[in-house]
Every structure is written in C-alpha cells, then in structure tokens.
Design a protein around this motif. Structure first.
Motif, PDB file in Angstrom:
ATOM      1  N   GLU A 271       2.815 -16.928 -20.133  1.00 39.19           N
ATOM      2  CA  GLU A 271       1.544 -17.620 -19.982  1.00 39.19           C
ATOM      3  C   GLU A 271       0.412 -16.614 -19.763  1.00 39.19           C
ATOM      4  O   GLU A 271       0.613 -15.547 -19.174  1.00 39.19           O
ATOM      5  CB  GLU A 271       1.604 -18.588 -18.794  1.00 39.19           C
ATOM      6  CG  GLU A 271       2.679 -19.648 -18.911  1.00 39.19           C
ATOM      7  CD  GLU A 271       2.342 -20.715 -19.925  1.00 39.19           C
ATOM      8  OE1 GLU A 271       1.152 -20.800 -20.295  1.00 39.19           O
ATOM      9  OE2 GLU A 271       3.254 -21.447 -20.345  1.00 39.19           O
ATOM     10  N   ASN A 272      -0.773 -16.971 -20.223  1.00 41.51           N
ATOM     11  CA  ASN A 272      -1.967 -16.157 -20.003  1.00 41.51           C
ATOM     12  C   ASN A 272      -3.064 -17.080 -19.478  1.00 41.51           C
ATOM     13  O   ASN A 272      -3.517 -17.979 -20.179  1.00 41.51           O
ATOM     14  CB  ASN A 272      -2.414 -15.481 -21.304  1.00 41.51           C
ATOM     15  CG  ASN A 272      -3.638 -14.603 -21.103  1.00 41.51           C
ATOM     16  OD1 ASN A 272      -3.999 -14.273 -19.973  1.00 41.51           O
ATOM     17  ND2 ASN A 272      -4.279 -14.224 -22.184  1.00 41.51           N
ATOM     18  N   GLU A 273      -3.438 -16.874 -18.234  1.00 43.73           N
ATOM     19  CA  GLU A 273      -4.445 -17.730 -17.620  1.00 43.73           C
ATOM     20  C   GLU A 273      -5.871 -17.339 -18.016  1.00 43.73           C
ATOM     21  O   GLU A 273      -6.802 -18.106 -17.803  1.00 43.73           O
ATOM     22  CB  GLU A 273      -4.304 -17.675 -16.089  1.00 43.73           C
ATOM     23  CG  GLU A 273      -2.944 -18.131 -15.584  1.00 43.73           C
ATOM     24  CD  GLU A 273      -2.647 -19.575 -15.936  1.00 43.73           C
ATOM     25  OE1 GLU A 273      -3.619 -20.357 -16.112  1.00 43.73           O
ATOM     26  OE2 GLU A 273      -1.461 -19.930 -16.049  1.00 43.73           O
ATOM     27  N   ALA A 274      -6.030 -16.145 -18.592  1.00 37.13           N
ATOM     28  CA  ALA A 274      -7.383 -15.672 -18.969  1.00 37.13           C
ATOM     29  C   ALA A 274      -7.736 -16.228 -20.341  1.00 37.13           C
ATOM     30  O   ALA A 274      -7.592 -15.561 -21.362  1.00 37.13           O
ATOM     31  CB  ALA A 274      -7.424 -14.151 -18.957  1.00 37.13           C
ATOM     32  N   LEU A 275      -8.184 -17.472 -20.363  1.00 38.79           N
ATOM     33  CA  LEU A 275      -8.564 -18.128 -21.614  1.00 38.79           C
ATOM     34  C   LEU A 275     -10.062 -18.031 -21.839  1.00 38.79           C
ATOM     35  O   LEU A 275     -10.848 -18.009 -20.884  1.00 38.79           O
ATOM     36  CB  LEU A 275      -8.116 -19.588 -21.596  1.00 38.79           C
ATOM     37  CG  LEU A 275      -6.609 -19.834 -21.397  1.00 38.79           C
ATOM     38  CD1 LEU A 275      -6.316 -21.321 -21.374  1.00 38.79           C
ATOM     39  CD2 LEU A 275      -5.807 -19.139 -22.476  1.00 38.79           C
TER      40      LEU A 275
ATOM     41  N   ARG B 105      -2.685 -13.490 -27.738  1.00 37.39           N
ATOM     42  CA  ARG B 105      -1.594 -14.092 -28.508  1.00 37.39           C
ATOM     43  C   ARG B 105      -2.095 -14.939 -29.664  1.00 37.39           C
ATOM     44  O   ARG B 105      -1.297 -15.524 -30.389  1.00 37.39           O
ATOM     45  CB  ARG B 105      -0.712 -14.943 -27.583  1.00 37.39           C
ATOM     46  CG  ARG B 105      -0.037 -14.120 -26.497  1.00 37.39           C
ATOM     47  CD  ARG B 105       0.584 -14.989 -25.424  1.00 37.39           C
ATOM     48  NE  ARG B 105       1.208 -14.179 -24.384  1.00 37.39           N
ATOM     49  CZ  ARG B 105       0.551 -13.596 -23.403  1.00 37.39           C
ATOM     50  NH1 ARG B 105      -0.768 -13.734 -23.310  1.00 37.39           N
ATOM     51  NH2 ARG B 105       1.183 -12.859 -22.507  1.00 37.39           N
ATOM     52  N   ASP B 106      -3.408 -15.032 -29.820  1.00 30.09           N
ATOM     53  CA  ASP B 106      -4.003 -15.822 -30.899  1.00 30.09           C
ATOM     54  C   ASP B 106      -3.543 -17.277 -30.824  1.00 30.09           C
ATOM     55  O   ASP B 106      -3.083 -17.864 -31.813  1.00 30.09           O
ATOM     56  CB  ASP B 106      -3.666 -15.217 -32.260  1.00 30.09           C
ATOM     57  CG  ASP B 106      -4.503 -15.826 -33.394  1.00 30.09           C
ATOM     58  OD1 ASP B 106      -5.591 -16.357 -33.101  1.00 30.09           O
ATOM     59  OD2 ASP B 106      -4.042 -15.770 -34.551  1.00 30.09           O
ATOM     60  N   GLU B 107      -3.667 -17.865 -29.638  1.00 29.74           N
ATOM     61  CA  GLU B 107      -3.239 -19.242 -29.416  1.00 29.74           C
ATOM     62  C   GLU B 107      -4.392 -20.067 -28.860  1.00 29.74           C
ATOM     63  O   GLU B 107      -5.188 -19.574 -28.044  1.00 29.74           O
ATOM     64  CB  GLU B 107      -2.070 -19.300 -28.437  1.00 29.74           C
ATOM     65  CG  GLU B 107      -0.817 -18.587 -28.915  1.00 29.74           C
ATOM     66  CD  GLU B 107       0.269 -18.529 -27.858  1.00 29.74           C
ATOM     67  OE1 GLU B 107       1.342 -17.972 -28.155  1.00 29.74           O
ATOM     68  OE2 GLU B 107       0.028 -19.035 -26.731  1.00 29.74           O
ATOM     69  N   VAL B 108      -4.452 -21.331 -29.274  1.00 26.80           N
ATOM     70  CA  VAL B 108      -5.407 -22.285 -28.726  1.00 26.80           C
ATOM     71  C   VAL B 108      -4.661 -23.141 -27.707  1.00 26.80           C
ATOM     72  O   VAL B 108      -3.750 -23.894 -28.068  1.00 26.80           O
ATOM     73  CB  VAL B 108      -6.026 -23.159 -29.832  1.00 26.80           C
ATOM     74  CG1 VAL B 108      -6.984 -24.177 -29.226  1.00 26.80           C
ATOM     75  CG2 VAL B 108      -6.750 -22.281 -30.850  1.00 26.80           C
TER      76      VAL B 108
ATOM     77  N   GLN C 111     -10.592 -30.193 -23.432  1.00 23.16           N
ATOM     78  CA  GLN C 111     -10.658 -28.925 -22.702  1.00 23.16           C
ATOM     79  C   GLN C 111      -9.607 -27.971 -23.252  1.00 23.16           C
ATOM     80  O   GLN C 111      -8.425 -28.041 -22.900  1.00 23.16           O
ATOM     81  CB  GLN C 111     -10.455 -29.175 -21.204  1.00 23.16           C
ATOM     82  CG  GLN C 111     -11.538 -30.052 -20.582  1.00 23.16           C
ATOM     83  CD  GLN C 111     -11.291 -30.323 -19.121  1.00 23.16           C
ATOM     84  OE1 GLN C 111     -10.152 -30.388 -18.669  1.00 23.16           O
ATOM     85  NE2 GLN C 111     -12.362 -30.464 -18.353  1.00 23.16           N
ATOM     86  N   TRP C 112     -10.065 -27.063 -24.102  1.00 23.19           N
ATOM     87  CA  TRP C 112      -9.193 -26.099 -24.749  1.00 23.19           C
ATOM     88  C   TRP C 112      -9.767 -24.701 -24.569  1.00 23.19           C
ATOM     89  O   TRP C 112     -10.982 -24.514 -24.502  1.00 23.19           O
ATOM     90  CB  TRP C 112      -9.054 -26.400 -26.244  1.00 23.19           C
ATOM     91  CG  TRP C 112      -8.405 -27.719 -26.529  1.00 23.19           C
ATOM     92  CD1 TRP C 112      -9.013 -28.933 -26.592  1.00 23.19           C
ATOM     93  CD2 TRP C 112      -7.015 -27.949 -26.753  1.00 23.19           C
ATOM     94  NE1 TRP C 112      -8.108 -29.925 -26.837  1.00 23.19           N
ATOM     95  CE2 TRP C 112      -6.861 -29.334 -26.954  1.00 23.19           C
ATOM     96  CE3 TRP C 112      -5.901 -27.127 -26.815  1.00 23.19           C
ATOM     97  CZ2 TRP C 112      -5.624 -29.917 -27.207  1.00 23.19           C
ATOM     98  CZ3 TRP C 112      -4.659 -27.696 -27.085  1.00 23.19           C
ATOM     99  CH2 TRP C 112      -4.531 -29.073 -27.263  1.00 23.19           C
ATOM    100  N   GLY C 113      -8.859 -23.726 -24.478  1.00 27.08           N
ATOM    101  CA  GLY C 113      -9.271 -22.329 -24.365  1.00 27.08           C
ATOM    102  C   GLY C 113      -8.529 -21.480 -25.374  1.00 27.08           C
ATOM    103  O   GLY C 113      -7.500 -21.896 -25.935  1.00 27.08           O
ATOM    104  N   TYR C 114      -9.047 -20.275 -25.595  1.00 27.87           N
ATOM    105  CA  TYR C 114      -8.452 -19.382 -26.594  1.00 27.87           C
ATOM    106  C   TYR C 114      -7.818 -18.186 -25.919  1.00 27.87           C
ATOM    107  O   TYR C 114      -8.458 -17.500 -25.099  1.00 27.87           O
ATOM    108  CB  TYR C 114      -9.513 -18.922 -27.588  1.00 27.87           C
ATOM    109  CG  TYR C 114      -8.991 -17.987 -28.650  1.00 27.87           C
ATOM    110  CD1 TYR C 114      -7.978 -18.377 -29.514  1.00 27.87           C
ATOM    111  CD2 TYR C 114      -9.507 -16.692 -28.774  1.00 27.87           C
ATOM    112  CE1 TYR C 114      -7.487 -17.519 -30.479  1.00 27.87           C
ATOM    113  CE2 TYR C 114      -9.025 -15.825 -29.755  1.00 27.87           C
ATOM    114  CZ  TYR C 114      -8.013 -16.244 -30.601  1.00 27.87           C
ATOM    115  OH  TYR C 114      -7.531 -15.392 -31.568  1.00 27.87           O
ATOM    116  N   ASP C 115      -6.532 -17.954 -26.239  1.00 30.99           N
ATOM    117  CA  ASP C 115      -5.805 -16.783 -25.748  1.00 30.99           C
ATOM    118  C   ASP C 115      -5.881 -15.721 -26.837  1.00 30.99           C
ATOM    119  O   ASP C 115      -5.119 -15.747 -27.806  1.00 30.99           O
ATOM    120  CB  ASP C 115      -4.353 -17.161 -25.456  1.00 30.99           C
ATOM    121  CG  ASP C 115      -3.544 -15.990 -24.895  1.00 30.99           C
ATOM    122  OD1 ASP C 115      -4.073 -14.863 -24.869  1.00 30.99           O
ATOM    123  OD2 ASP C 115      -2.379 -16.219 -24.494  1.00 30.99           O
TER     124      ASP C 115
END
Length: 774
Positions: free
Chosen positions: A340-344, A407-410, A400-404
């Motif tokens: 997981e990456n919380e920095a979105l 990892r190039d994930e939404v 509510q969406w963020g971009y990682d």
C-alpha cells in the motif's frame, strides 16, 4: 440380528433404482457448477461402484460386504484418477498417488471456498463432487438393499440439494422432479411384496389408473388454478438464475495454488471510440458490427484481415490492451504481495497519468501516438483500484480517488460499485521492436523492489537457466523476447490450471521443472528470470480486453482476469510482455511479437491471424476463466473412455453370469444342515421366515401357517411331504447318536419341491370368503 440383504434379480433392480436416484440427485448441483464434465465423471463413478456392489451381493450374503467393497472400489478409483502424475495415467495406486489425490482434494476445498456461482468445472472441484456422489450412492444402496429401509435413503439424496438451496441456486424444476421420482420409486420398491406374482395384474391396473387420473387432473385443473386471484403474488421458489457477486481481485498470488476462484459475472462494460472521427461515428460504427469477439480480441477486422496500414491502427479494445487494476513487486519465492502507498496525489482529469514520469501531467498529444476514447461502466467488481489502460491516459471519475505515481495506480477510498462510470483518453504510443532494441533498461523509483530475487536453494539454477535461454540475445529487449518466446512455446510448457505438488522450497523452480501452470506461474517465471538478468520487473493484474457485442460495446467478465509481467526500459517506462500461451491470453503485443513487422500495437501479422486460438483468452490470476482448465483436459477423447467403459461393463456382466452359474451348481447340498439353510434362504425371498431358534418341526408349522394366512390354501401334498421329510432328517442329524446318511440328490430335490410348492401357493389369489344367509 444381522439384516437380511436383498439378492437375485430383485437386488439388481434395486441397484438400478439406487443408481438412477443418485444421478437425479446429482442434478441438484448443476446450478452451482459451470460445465457438464463433472456430471459425466460422477455418473460414471457411481455406475462403476454399483457394478462392484452388485457383484459382491451376488457372491456373498454378508450384509456389510457390498458396502465395504463399493467403498474400496470408490477409494481406489479416486486415487487413480486424481492422484495420477500430471500428463500420464496411473494403473496401480501407491502412497505417492494417495498424497497427490489428497492434495487435489485440499485444492478442491480451496476452490469451493473461493469461487463464485457458478463454480468452475476444474479437477479439484470435480473430485469433491464425485466424492459426494459416490458417498450418496453407497448410503442409498445400504439403506435400500442392505437395511431394507428405503425411506432412510431420503436424507442422503436431499444432502446434494442443500448447497444449492442454502446459496439460493437450486438446479431447477426438472432435476427436482426426477429426484422426487427416484425417491418414490425406491419407496415403491421397498413396499412391493417379495412374492411378486401375487395380485400383479391388479397392482399394475391400479397404478396405471392412478397415474392417468393424476395427469388428467393436472392438465384440466392447472389453468383454472393459475387464474385464481392472488396466485401470482405467492412467493414461488426460483430455480437459480441471476448473478452472484461481487468480485474482488486477490491481493496475494500464490504459485502453489491451483486455479480456483472464477466467475462469469460481468465486471466491466466499455466502449472504445476514435476522438478524431467525425461526430456520431466511432470505432464501433466504423467496423462491421457482426465481427466476432475472438477476431476483436486478436485485433482483426470483420473479414479476418489486418487493418489497412494507410488508415493507421484500428481504434478498438485490442489497441487499448488489457485493463490493469494494480501491480505487484514483492515476491518471497512462493507468493506475491501487494503493498500500500498512502501518499496519493490529486490529478488533473485533462492531463496524462503514466508510469513514465516525463509524461505525467502533460496533455494528450496526437503526434505522440494514437488517441482512443474509452468510456467504462463497472458491474460486479468491488475493487479499490480502478482498472485502467497500461498506456498513458487521462482518467475522469466521480468520487474520492487518488493517484499512486510510484505504481501508476488509481486508488479510491472506497471500492467500486455497480453503475460507477468513468472515462479515459488513452495515448497509445507507436512503440516498435526497433524502439525497444535500441533502449537500455532503466532505473524505476524504488528500484530495489523490482530487482530483488528471493534467496532460495535454486536461485542460481534459475539464473543459469535464464542465461542459457538468452545466450544468443544482444541487449535487454532481445533477452526479454527470448524469455517470452521460450515460455509461450507449447513444445516447452503446457497451460494447466492444476499445480503439481511442491518438489522444493522454490515455487518458480518447481514450475520450470514441471513445465505446467497458468498465467501467474508464467508471468512470475518471466519476471524472476528477467531480474536475474538485471532487468527490473513487476507483475500487472487486471483483465483481458473482453468480448465485443454487436452494438460495439465490450464486455469483461471475471473469467478474463489475468496476470502478466512488465519490464522497465529507460525512457519508455513499464512495458508489458505476454509469456502465457496464446490459447489463454491471445497474441502478444506487437512490439513483443517476434513474427510481427507491423509497428501499430493494434495490428496482428497474417501468420498469427491464420492460426488464431480457437478458444477465447481466459488466463486468470484470481478470478480466472471458466474456459479450458487444462490442456490435456480439453484434449480428452471420450471414444477411448467409452470403449473402456463398455469393456468394463461387458466384463462385469460376464462375471455376474459366472457367479450365478457357480451359485446354481452349489445349490446341490451336501448335508441336511446345508439343505435346511438353503431352504431358509429360498423361502425368505418369498417373505416366509422362521427364527434360527425355531425347531425343525416348529418351522414346518410356521411355513404352513404363513402359506395358509396369505393364500387361504394349504401346501400341496408333495411339498408338505418334502418339508416334513427334510425337517425329520435335520432332527436326526442334530440329535441322533448315529444319524443315517442321506443322498444329496434327495436333499436337493426336497428343497426344490418345498420352494416350488410355496411359490405356487402364494402366487394364487386368496379365495373370496363364503357368506351364509341367516
């Protein structure tokens, strides 16, 4: 007292009814399992065990023997079928086969726990279904023919209906009817008198009249009853239609697990259009709406030919490629884990999102590639990662969406839900093999994650094998292409949803040794072998493009879930390769196709078009396809199986005839006690019995009373004389100090005379009572 089991022709009839009732009850599971192979295998197994119990029952009167022999035959058959080494049959069971069968059963439990309805028809799940069918048959057979209490057979038959009823997916009205009919036939079998000739015409006439009356009543009274007000408001049972869900991609992929959870539910529907086309004319309209889904998967036009080069690549699902939900980089030698990456980040919906940092935040550029507009709607998918193209793309979505960016994930704060819509403007680069051949590997962010190879006993073996496969390659692209080509070759590997038991602590090495697996194994092997060559790699998880409808929309089901490797190249970012065989994944991308000289990613070479797969792509990582579970399973020929089954039945029939002939020869008794026991067995079949504690003279009286009570007549003189003679010689044999000898012919003749006299008397209808007037 031990139960007296059925024997003779009546036992064969009872066995046939038990088999038919079990087959009917197995139909209860058709609403839960996709495909029909499991049903054919289960029915065949029940028939084989039924033959074994019939032969045992003909050879011995021990009440427990048929069930014991049937259970033994069932166990041996299960071990031989499901414990055989992959790719070759096994004819004698051993401990290794038993271990493999046990492992298959455990995999079957995992399949059942992880699957949605309908469950895939794979061997591990099939094994559990066959075990259930065999167990039900043995219980029904014991209840009807051993204990002679047919009513007790109801719970085993009902047990197969419990899963469908609990899950809300019963099989249907027809299976319910046949199961009920089978149970009623067993009850009628138990209620029928053993002296079958008594009143036969009357019983047949009564049953026929009742059946005709019931059918006529139903036909006449049915329509008026259906018209009664309020009938339509009753909560009648449904019979298993409609989807079950939702589907969620697994966040850990285990190479030791066979292909389990698969779903045919629709998870995505989308439309691909050319934003540069005149308004009202999209890609779906520009192409022939009658194009089949398999040609769409291959990027072919309606005629099966490649698009004209002058017109550029066709803007379709093939151009956009698979839709990736997330990536995985951490592998421990057996299992991938998602971090997981919380920095979105918040992104501009009009700007590109990409694994190439130089493109992130820039507007789409038609000069940098082909643009494709993709409009999607989520179905039965519950996933926090939004499935997007692997190419640079804009993403417009509500919520509510963020971009990682790492990892190039939404990523969303909540999971997707039914009806969620979003759109992408995909920028498909004009990537070619020449571009990759002149490019070195790059250094992605967090590069240590993408170059680590698990430390195992076979780490050096994997590295040596990768070096051997790529010995003639020049540069990282040629190395990657050699790895992909080697893994996709059907001469080297077989697509198989069953994972053989572990041989070592390294799951990748086991796959490379066994040469069998599905998309997770193929993708992992290429990723780890690439890392030994110092090429950064990771695993992408998502969905293959889907099937095209006549209206131009594409439909993605859970069966199209897939995993593939991505390798990092300098200035190009993460580039997808496809090592899974074409029968499951379709052709590789054009830049990774050694036979393609066409630059456009949506193009397919003529050689590949002429030899396109006959099955739809259906690789699976976590929600795999219900298409072919294994290559050798698809190639199974029913002709040899049918011939073998015929030979088995012929041998079984011959054995039955031989056993019956031997039994007839043994009817010639040798001693008075032999004759007495033979007579006791013969009369028991006519439901005339006496206890072993009854004296011979008392038995004579019991037989006469039973005949008189049921027929109203006495035994004829010859039968009564034979019975008394036999009882007398038995008393002499038991109690006389020096009993005289008797000829065996006389003993056998007396037994036959008594048997014939009793059956003749019972076959005659009782005389009507005589009434006198006062």
């Amino acid at each position: 007292m031990n139960p007296t089991p059925e024997q003779g022709a009546r036992a064969v009839l009872g066995t046939a009814l038990c088999v038919l009732a079990t087959w009917a009850s197995l139909l209860a599971l058709t609403g839960l399992v996709a495909g029909s192979r499991w049903f054919a295998v289960a029915c065949g197994g029940v028939l084989v065990v039924a033959v074994a119990t019939t032969l045992t029952r003909a050879a011995t009167r021990r009440w427990w023997a048929p069930t014991a022999v049937g259970a033994t035959v069932a166990l041996v058959g299960l071990v031989l079928r499901y414990g055989a080494p992959p790719g070759r049959p096994q004819f004698l069971p051993d401990l290794d086969a038993a271990g493999r069968a046990w492992a298959t059963a455990r995999q079957g439990v995992a399949v059942v726990n992880d699957s949605f309805v309908p469950m895939p028809d794979v061997r591990p799940g099939e094994m559990l279904l066959v075990v259930g069918g065999l167990a039900v048959y043995l219980l029904v057979d014991a209840a009807v023919l051993t204990l002679r209490v047919p009513a007790v057979s109801g719970p085993p038959l009902l047990a197969l209906w419990v899963p469908g009823i609990v899950l809300g997916f019963p099989a249907g009205a027809a299976p319910m009817f046949w199961t009920a009919a089978g149970y009623l036939a067993l009850l009628a079998y138990g209620a029928a008198p053993l002296h079958a000739h008594a009143g036969r015409l009357q019983r047949v006439g009564t049953a026929t009249a009742a059946a005709v009356a019931l059918a006529g009543t139903a036909m006449v009274a049915g329509p008026p009853i259906m018209d009664v007000p309020g009938w339509a408001s009753l909560a009648l049972p449904t019979f298993g239609d409609g989807p079950v869900g939702p589907l969620e991609l697994s966040d850990d992929l285990d190479l030791r697990e066979s292909l389990g959870m698969r779903s045919s539910q629709v998870v995505l529907t989308y439309r691909v259009s050319d934003p540069s086309a005149p308004q009202g004319l999209g890609a779906g309209d520009a192409q022939d709406d009658t194009a089949a889904s398999d040609t769409t998967e291959l990027g072919l036009d309606a005629e099966g030919a490649t698009p004209a080069p002058a017109a550029g690549p066709a803007v379709d699902a093939r151009l956009v490629g698979p839709l990736r939900a997330f990536t995985m980089a951490t592998f421990d030698g057996r299992q991938w884990e998602r971090t997981e990456n919380e920095a979105l980040e918040i992104w501009d919906p009009a700007a590109l999102l990409s694994s190439d940092p130089r493109l992130v935040g820039t507007p789409p550029d038609p000069a940098a590639g082909t643009l494709a507009q993709v409009d999607l709607e989520v179905g039965a998918l519950r996933e926090r990662r939004l499935p997007v193209s692997t190419f640079p793309r804009t993403v417009t979505v509500d919520g509510q969406w963020g971009y990682d960016s790492l990892r190039d994930e939404v990523v969303g704060q909540r999971s997707t839900g039914d009806g969620l819509t979003y759109s992408m403007l995909v920028q498909v680069p004009t990537l070619t093999a020449a571009d990759l051949r002149t490019t070195d590997v790059g250094t992605p962010p967090e590069s240590d994650l993408y170059t680590e190879v698990p430390d195992s006993a076979h780490r050096q073996d994997i590295a040596a094998l990768a070096a051997e496969v790529t010995a003639d390659a020049v540069g990282p692209y040629d190395q990657a292409l050699d790895l992909q080509t080697w893994l996709r070759s059907v001469a080297n590997f077989t697509y198989d949803t069953r994972v053989p038991p572990a041989r070592s602590s390294d799951a990748v090495w086991d796959f490379l040794e066994d040469r069998r697996g599905y998309c997770v194994q193929f993708a992992t092997a290429m990723a780890m072998m690439a890392r030994t060559l110092d090429i950064p790699s990771r695993i992408g998880v998502g969905f293959l493009p889907g099937e095209r409808n006549d209206d131009g929309t594409y439909v993605v089901t859970g069966r199209l879930a897939h995993a593939w490797p991505e390798l990092y190249f300098d200035g190009l970012g993460w580039v997808r390769f496809e090592p899974t065989p074409a029968s499951q994944s379709g052709p590789p991308p054009a830049w990774a196709d050694p036979f393609s000289g066409i630059a456009a990613p949506g193009s397919v070479p003529e050689e590949l078009a002429a030899n396109r797969p006959t099955a739809l792509p259906s690789g699976a990582a976590t929600a795999p396809s219900t298409a072919s579970p294994a290559a050798e399973d698809q190639d199974d020929s029913w002709a040899p199986a049918a011939i073998a089954a015929g030979l088995v039945l012929l041998a079984a029939g011959t054995a039955v005839v031989l056993v019956l002939r031997v039994r007839r020869r043994r009817r010639r008794v040798m001693t008075p006690e032999d004759a007495w026991r033979a007579l006791q067995r013969e009369l028991a079949r006519a439901d005339v019995r006496w206890s072993d504690a009854t004296s011979p003279r008392g038995a004579v009286r019991e037989v006469q009373r039973a005949v008189d009570a049921r027929s109203g007549r006495e035994l004829d003189a010859s039968a009564r004389d034979a019975l008394e003679r036999l009882a007398h010689v038995v008393e002499q044999a038991r109690y006389a100090p020096s009993p005289p000898e008797h000829r065996t012919d006389d003993l056998d003749r007396w037994v036959q005379e008594v048997r014939a006299g009793v059956r003749t008397a019972l076959a005659q209808d009782a005389p009507a009572p005589v009434t006198t007037s006062a």
